[in-house]
Design an enzyme around this catalytic site. Structure first.
Site, PDB file in Angstrom:
ATOM      1  N   LYS A  50       0.862  -1.272   0.044  1.00 47.84           N
ATOM      2  CA  LYS A  50       0.021  -0.079   0.018  1.00 47.84           C
ATOM      3  C   LYS A  50       0.807   1.353  -0.162  1.00 47.84           C
ATOM      4  O   LYS A  50       1.909   1.446   0.583  1.00 47.84           O
ATOM      5  CB  LYS A  50      -0.895  -0.064   1.149  1.00 47.84           C
ATOM      6  CG  LYS A  50      -2.023   1.112   1.287  1.00 47.84           C
ATOM      7  CD  LYS A  50      -3.032   1.046   2.591  1.00 47.84           C
ATOM      8  CE  LYS A  50      -4.021   1.897   2.696  1.00 47.84           C
ATOM      9  NZ  LYS A  50      -4.818   1.620   4.168  1.00 47.84           N
ATOM     10  N   SER A 125      -9.794   1.588   3.104  1.00 39.43           N
ATOM     11  CA  SER A 125      -9.097   2.355   2.221  1.00 39.43           C
ATOM     12  C   SER A 125      -7.822   1.612   1.451  1.00 39.43           C
ATOM     13  O   SER A 125      -7.149   2.212   0.450  1.00 39.43           O
ATOM     14  CB  SER A 125      -8.402   3.606   3.015  1.00 39.43           C
ATOM     15  OG  SER A 125      -7.392   2.907   3.970  1.00 39.43           O
ATOM     16  N   SER A 149      -9.632  -0.860   7.232  1.00 36.03           N
ATOM     17  CA  SER A 149      -9.239  -0.849   5.880  1.00 36.03           C
ATOM     18  C   SER A 149      -8.686  -1.953   5.084  1.00 36.03           C
ATOM     19  O   SER A 149      -8.446  -1.887   4.013  1.00 36.03           O
ATOM     20  CB  SER A 149      -8.409   0.214   6.004  1.00 36.03           C
ATOM     21  OG  SER A 149      -9.055   1.750   5.587  1.00 36.03           O
TER      22      SER A 149
HETATM   23  N1  GLN Z   1     -13.012   3.372   6.705  1.00 40.07           N
HETATM   24  C1  GLN Z   1     -12.501   4.062   7.912  1.00 40.07           C
HETATM   25  C2  GLN Z   1     -12.069   5.390   7.601  1.00 40.07           C
HETATM   26  O1  GLN Z   1     -12.575   6.042   6.511  1.00 40.07           O
HETATM   27  C3  GLN Z   1     -11.296   3.158   8.272  1.00 40.07           C
HETATM   28  C4  GLN Z   1     -10.017   3.727   7.436  1.00 40.07           C
HETATM   29  C5  GLN Z   1      -8.930   2.779   7.643  1.00 40.07           C
HETATM   30  O2  GLN Z   1      -9.041   1.766   8.661  1.00 40.07           O
HETATM   31  N2  GLN Z   1      -7.710   3.312   7.289  1.00 40.07           N
HETATM   32  O3  GLN Z   1     -11.571   6.085   8.583  1.00 40.07           O
END
Ligand code: GLN
Length: 458
Positions: A50, A125, A149
């Site tokens: 990532k 994400s 994420s």
């Molecule tokens: N979807 C969650 C957010 O928008 C989690 C994001 C993540 O785990 N980095 O914060």
């Protein structure tokens, strides 16, 4: 997807990444180096990383314009350990900007498409890593988790995704979003892929004071053991409003499957988990507002051009460099920390976080692991939720509490719905129970291989 465990060679993976990227947009960089840098158990295994995990001298954008041409001066510990073990990092994957999002639509470099249906999101994400694994470009990829994420995109893309215990993997070189929640996670096409990668990268690191000095077992060795008598706790009260009925029925079928393998299903309660989303979006944004203060145009990446004095330079750089969701988070986080609101929001959220943690320790007196859906829906259409932040935030309803409590969680593919989209079963365990979670997943995967596969594949 009951494929055997041999990984493609690095050259084929790189070719596949270049060939499929125009359709998937899963990669922000694809490298051309195919020779392993180290010798070890992962020799020659291609892995995608990532783009918020630092790679020395190689662009690390965090999906943001503000870091669009940022080249870190060091490798993240996880990257270094992978390369020392012989893995070949084939490229960096697309992501929601600064890991803020559940759909990958917040990337400054365009959304990632779900390989099962390119009109749908891959989740976020870490959507690029999930899509890279689902399409078979690589068998394993690194992602990061702050509130789901890795697990949520794993479930949307029909692959395995692990968020380890806080402290299991060094965060050195992981660009900070919310430091008390962030943890590197691993995607795999099987439990074994994750086990092999985790065994290599887990463990204490002098460069990260929050990395734990807890022995790292051989996670591959832990796989395939009988699960007879394991107690799986199910918090039925959470299977209500907002949960798609086809997701629920896949999860129920998966639970029956685990029972047929000798596991015992027990009822548990997690009374505070209904507050997880609210608590998460206070604590995560508060920490983000502080962590993202460093992007001021002076030290990293992008700097606005037409500024004539310092404050104007800060202002314009941040205005042009950050996307709308990141700005929303910085404003929310600044608000909940501001004097007069700190006690009402931030301090209170910390107290509820403690209660959430206690929920889990109480539940784990009656069960070995907890099972829930990973996400309340399957992959939604691009654009479907982008104008409604609250609907988007609800994607994390089953995942965020594990980050708040620090415990590990694994999303296991458990079938597809009638419209052919994958569903994920989430397993949560006490701290340092990654071996148990992966073992249960390996038994399940062998007994109940998922039928169907993505339309776009290597
Ligand atoms: N979807 C969650 C957010 O928008 C989690 C994001 C993540 O785990 N980095 O914060």
């Amino acid at each position: 997807m009951n494929d055997n465990n041999r990984h493609p060679d690095a050259k084929s993976a790189i070719d596949a990444a270049n060939r499929l990227n125009p359709e998937l947009n899963a990669f922000l960089s694809v490298y051309d180096e195919v020779a392993p840098k180290g010798e070890g158990p992962l020799k020659g295994m291609p892995i995608a990383v990532k783009d918020n995990i630092c790679t020395k001298g190689r662009r690390t954008t965090c999906g943001s314009r503000i870091l669009g041409d940022f080249e870190p001066q060091y490798d993240a510990t996880a990257v270094e350990r992978l390369e020392n073990a012989g893995a070949v990092i084939i490229g960096k994957t697309n992501m929601d900007e600064f890991a803020m999002g559940s759909s990958n639509e917040n990337s400054a470099f365009g959304p990632v498409k779900n390989p099962w249906d390119v009109e749908r999101v891959p989740g976020g994400s870490s959507g690029g890593s999930a899509a890279a694994v689902a399409s078979g470009i690589v068998r394993a990829a690194l992602g990061s988790e702050t509130g789901g994420s890795v697990r949520q995109p794993a479930s949307f893309c029909g692959v395995f995704g692990l968020k380890p215990t806080y402290g299991r993997i060094s965060r050195y070189g992981l660009v900070a979003f919310a430091s008390s929640l962030d943890q590197i996670g691993v995607f795999g096409r099987s439990a074994e892929d994750i086990a092999a990668v985790l065994t290599t990268i887990a463990g204490r690191d002098e460069n990260d004071a929050t990395s734990a000095d807890v022995e790292v077992p051989d996670y591959v060795f832990a796989l395939g053991k009988p699960i007879e008598g394991k107690r799986i706790g199910v918090p039925r009260a959470l299977f209500g409003e907002g949960l798609d009925s086809d997701v629920q029925s896949s999860v129920e079928t998966a639970l029956d499957g685990l029972k047929s393998k000798g596991a015992e299903i027990v009822d548990i309660e997690l009374p505070y988990s209904k507050y997880a989303i609210a608590v998460y979006y206070i604590i995560a944004t508060a920490e983000a507002s502080s962590n993202l203060a460093r992007y001021d145009g002076v030290r990293y990446g992008f700097r606005a051009e037409d500024a004539h004095e310092l404050r104007e330079m800060y202002f314009k750089t941040r205005k042009e460099g950050f996307g709308p969701e990141v700005k929303r988070r910085i404003m929310l986080g600044t608000y909940v920390l501001s004097s007069g609101y700190y006690d009402a929001y931030y301090a209170k959220a910390q107290k509820v976080r403690t209660l959430l943690k206690k929920d889990f320790s109480t539940a784990f007196q009656d069960c070995d692991v907890i099972a829930t859906p990973t996400s309340p829906t399957t992959a939604f259409r691009l654009g479907e939720k982008s104008d409604d932040p609250l609907a988007m935030y609800l994607s994390d309803i089953y995942t965020a509490s594990a980050n708040l409590a620090g415990i590990p969680g694994l999303s296991v593919p458990c079938g597809t719905t009638d419209d052919g989209l994958p569903v994920g079963l989430q397993l949560l365990g006490p701290n340092w129970s990654e071996d148990l979670l992966l073992n249960i997943a390996s038994v399940y995967e062998k007994a109940f291989p998922v039928e169907g596969e993505p339309g776009i594949k290597a």
